[in-house]
Write a protein that holds these residues in place. Sequence first.
Motif, PDB file in Angstrom:
ATOM      1  N   TYR A  10      -5.372  -7.788  -3.187  1.00 16.70           N
ATOM      2  CA  TYR A  10      -5.299  -9.130  -3.777  1.00 16.70           C
ATOM      3  C   TYR A  10      -4.523 -10.108  -2.887  1.00 16.70           C
ATOM      4  CZ  TYR A  10      -6.912  -6.731  -7.967  1.00 16.70           C
ATOM      5  OH  TYR A  10      -7.646  -5.982  -8.854  1.00 16.70           O
ATOM      6  N   SER A  11      -4.305  -9.743  -1.634  1.00 14.98           N
ATOM      7  CA  SER A  11      -3.391 -10.511  -0.787  1.00 14.98           C
ATOM      8  C   SER A  11      -3.855 -11.928  -0.495  1.00 14.98           C
ATOM      9  CB  SER A  11      -3.154  -9.769   0.541  1.00 14.98           C
ATOM     10  OG  SER A  11      -4.333  -9.786   1.337  1.00 14.98           O
ATOM     11  N   GLU A  12      -5.143 -12.222  -0.651  1.00 10.72           N
ATOM     12  CA  GLU A  12      -5.655 -13.541  -0.286  1.00 10.72           C
ATOM     13  C   GLU A  12      -5.823 -14.465  -1.482  1.00 10.72           C
ATOM     14  OE1 GLU A  12      -5.623 -13.891   3.195  1.00 10.72           O
ATOM     15  OE2 GLU A  12      -4.664 -12.026   2.555  1.00 10.72           O
ATOM     16  N   ILE A  13      -5.405 -14.033  -2.662  1.00 10.15           N
ATOM     17  CA  ILE A  13      -5.462 -14.883  -3.855  1.00 10.15           C
ATOM     18  C   ILE A  13      -4.033 -15.137  -4.292  1.00 10.15           C
ATOM     19  CG2 ILE A  13      -6.297 -15.105  -6.224  1.00 10.15           C
ATOM     20  CD1 ILE A  13      -8.540 -13.136  -5.472  1.00 10.15           C
ATOM     21  N   TYR A  14      -3.531 -16.323  -4.003  1.00 11.73           N
ATOM     22  CA  TYR A  14      -2.129 -16.622  -4.295  1.00 11.73           C
ATOM     23  C   TYR A  14      -1.971 -18.119  -4.551  1.00 11.73           C
ATOM     24  CZ  TYR A  14      -2.387 -17.603   0.747  1.00 11.73           C
ATOM     25  OH  TYR A  14      -2.760 -18.071   1.988  1.00 11.73           O
ATOM     26  N   ARG A  15      -0.843 -18.467  -5.193  1.00  8.60           N
ATOM     27  CA  ARG A  15      -0.591 -19.864  -5.565  1.00  8.60           C
ATOM     28  C   ARG A  15       0.002 -20.677  -4.415  1.00  8.60           C
ATOM     29  NH1 ARG A  15       0.901 -21.228 -11.506  1.00  8.60           N
ATOM     30  NH2 ARG A  15       0.417 -19.341 -12.672  1.00  8.60           N
ATOM     31  N   HIS A  16       1.042 -20.159  -3.807  1.00  2.00           N
ATOM     32  CA  HIS A  16       1.845 -20.949  -2.879  1.00  2.00           C
ATOM     33  C   HIS A  16       1.861 -20.297  -1.494  1.00  2.00           C
ATOM     34  CE1 HIS A  16       2.947 -23.250  -6.373  1.00  2.00           C
ATOM     35  NE2 HIS A  16       3.522 -22.206  -6.949  1.00  2.00           N
ATOM     36  N   ASP A  17       2.852 -19.461  -1.244  1.00  2.00           N
ATOM     37  CA  ASP A  17       2.983 -18.836   0.069  1.00  2.00           C
ATOM     38  C   ASP A  17       2.161 -17.557   0.152  1.00  2.00           C
ATOM     39  OD1 ASP A  17       4.783 -20.812   0.827  1.00  2.00           O
ATOM     40  OD2 ASP A  17       6.496 -19.690   0.024  1.00  2.00           O
ATOM     41  N   ALA A  18       1.576 -17.319   1.314  1.00  2.00           N
ATOM     42  CA  ALA A  18       0.803 -16.098   1.519  1.00  2.00           C
ATOM     43  C   ALA A  18       1.725 -14.883   1.421  1.00  2.00           C
ATOM     44  CB  ALA A  18       0.135 -16.135   2.889  1.00  2.00           C
ATOM     45  N   PRO A  19       1.335 -13.866   0.657  1.00  2.00           N
ATOM     46  CA  PRO A  19       2.161 -12.664   0.541  1.00  2.00           C
ATOM     47  C   PRO A  19       2.430 -12.006   1.901  1.00  2.00           C
ATOM     48  CG  PRO A  19       0.492 -12.680  -1.173  1.00  2.00           C
ATOM     49  CD  PRO A  19       0.165 -13.815  -0.238  1.00  2.00           C
ATOM     50  N   VAL A  20       3.635 -11.504   2.041  1.00  2.00           N
ATOM     51  CA  VAL A  20       4.012 -10.748   3.242  1.00  2.00           C
ATOM     52  C   VAL A  20       3.303  -9.399   3.199  1.00  2.00           C
ATOM     53  CG1 VAL A  20       5.954  -9.701   4.465  1.00  2.00           C
ATOM     54  CG2 VAL A  20       6.242 -11.908   3.317  1.00  2.00           C
ATOM     55  N   GLY A  21       2.931  -8.886   4.370  1.00  2.00           N
ATOM     56  CA  GLY A  21       2.241  -7.609   4.441  1.00  2.00           C
ATOM     57  C   GLY A  21       3.157  -6.466   4.823  1.00  2.00           C
ATOM     58  N   ALA A  22       2.830  -5.274   4.331  1.00  2.00           N
ATOM     59  CA  ALA A  22       3.662  -4.100   4.598  1.00  2.00           C
ATOM     60  C   ALA A  22       3.667  -3.728   6.078  1.00  2.00           C
ATOM     61  CB  ALA A  22       3.177  -2.916   3.763  1.00  2.00           C
ATOM     62  N   LEU A  23       2.485  -3.743   6.712  1.00  2.00           N
ATOM     63  CA  LEU A  23       2.418  -3.374   8.126  1.00  2.00           C
ATOM     64  C   LEU A  23       3.125  -4.413   8.986  1.00  2.00           C
ATOM     65  CD1 LEU A  23       1.231  -1.171   9.958  1.00  2.00           C
ATOM     66  CD2 LEU A  23      -0.795  -2.599  10.224  1.00  2.00           C
ATOM     67  N   GLN A  24       3.019  -5.660   8.599  1.00  2.00           N
ATOM     68  CA  GLN A  24       3.722  -6.740   9.274  1.00  2.00           C
ATOM     69  C   GLN A  24       5.223  -6.463   9.326  1.00  2.00           C
ATOM     70  OE1 GLN A  24       3.193 -10.348   7.028  1.00  2.00           O
ATOM     71  NE2 GLN A  24       4.880 -11.428   8.019  1.00  2.00           N
ATOM     72  N   VAL A  25       5.814  -6.126   8.174  1.00  2.00           N
ATOM     73  CA  VAL A  25       7.252  -5.878   8.115  1.00  2.00           C
ATOM     74  C   VAL A  25       7.606  -4.594   8.846  1.00  2.00           C
ATOM     75  CG1 VAL A  25       9.223  -5.496   6.581  1.00  2.00           C
ATOM     76  CG2 VAL A  25       7.465  -7.171   5.968  1.00  2.00           C
ATOM     77  N   ALA A  26       6.774  -3.569   8.710  1.00  2.00           N
ATOM     78  CA  ALA A  26       7.042  -2.303   9.395  1.00  2.00           C
ATOM     79  C   ALA A  26       7.131  -2.504  10.902  1.00  2.00           C
ATOM     80  CB  ALA A  26       5.957  -1.288   9.052  1.00  2.00           C
ATOM     81  N   GLN A  27       6.244  -3.324  11.459  1.00  2.00           N
ATOM     82  CA  GLN A  27       6.298  -3.572  12.897  1.00  2.00           C
ATOM     83  C   GLN A  27       7.489  -4.446  13.262  1.00  2.00           C
ATOM     84  OE1 GLN A  27       2.537  -4.796  14.598  1.00  2.00           O
ATOM     85  NE2 GLN A  27       1.513  -2.909  13.982  1.00  2.00           N
ATOM     86  N   GLU A  28       7.844  -5.381  12.401  1.00  2.00           N
ATOM     87  CA  GLU A  28       8.996  -6.242  12.674  1.00  2.00           C
ATOM     88  C   GLU A  28      10.297  -5.449  12.739  1.00  2.00           C
ATOM     89  OE1 GLU A  28       7.248 -10.309  10.513  1.00  2.00           O
ATOM     90  OE2 GLU A  28       8.920  -9.196   9.631  1.00  2.00           O
TER      91      GLU A  28
END
Length: 393
Positions: A209-227
Amino acid sequence: MTFPERFSNLPEYAFPRLRTLLDAHAPGGEVRAMTIGEPQHAFPDWVGPVIAENTAGFGKYPPNDGTPELRSAAAAWIKRRFGAVVDPATQVMALNGTREGLFNACIALCPEVKNGKTAVVLTPNPFYQVYAVAAQAVGAETVFVPATRETGYLPDYAGLPPEVLNRTAIAYICSPSNPQGAVASRAYWVDLIALAEKHDFQIFADECYSEIYRHDAPVGALQVAQEVGADPERVVIFHSLSKRSNLPGLRSGFVAGGPRSIAEIKQLRNYAGAPLPLPLQKVAERAWGDETHVIENRAQYIEKFKVADEVFGGMQGYKGPEAGFFLWLPVANGEAAALKLWQQTGVRVLPGAYLSRDVNGTNPGQGYIRVAMVAPINDMRRGLIQLRDCLYE
């Protein structure tokens, strides 16, 4: 002949259970189905022509893992959307719907034993039912962790005893969550990844459901894992075109993660998978490369969020979802509310208990109903007003 009893103690699936509850009773008005999360917005108009241009592909066996072009399109989308980098050759595999992936990844990656004891699979409660069935299929112990208002509608895995965490092999997490529409923050992902690193388990991030949102795009798990520099095998993500692109019938998604994890999932697919036909892979390749239709789709849901807020804004206990397309509405008893609503109005909703499990005599979905906001906006508005007037006035 005897049969294994592996799945004999599973509760009846939500929608047959709902039919048992409602169908013996006549609807109290025009039927409005607000139960299943099946998108009804138009899918892109280029889908038919792409299939037509590639019909010869139906005459060939499709590649199990997805075409190189499809896997590259998915990897490119991950980079654009989350800033995460994956190798399309070794870290991405096409799925015949993410339900297949969420189930088979557990089969492929969950050990029978962890630290000398039965492995544990963690799941939020309420949850997408495939998580628990996958755990049961591999003989793991499923631990249901409440995802309630008190926990921000996300599970507090860190609050589990060390004995459970040390046996944990896999933790499922859905963000944005189904059914509550809660979004895991970057801080939530950082803490969960640190917990997984400490206790050496994998995170299966269901991000459909990551692309259906009101305001800010949800952060992704793989994104944070790599960060944060986590083990590349720590997080496995699952994405779908069903909600993002209004293509539930295409049955197309992908799984991405560390090379070893994807190799194991691919090996299972070699023997037991159902690859997507080539013409449909061409549609999926085009869909992951196009954001225009996604932006248009999200704009329609934003208007629906506004309608829900208008209808229920003054209601005690109402909390509009951050993302996704479900309302998680408080009631005294979900089954009684769903039956009353059906008999008096013809509006059909899902009792929250059908998405949850009883733990120590408590079911966190018992006092809720789930309402899918997928119908055309005016039909949805009428259904929500009927629901409000029947259950809350």
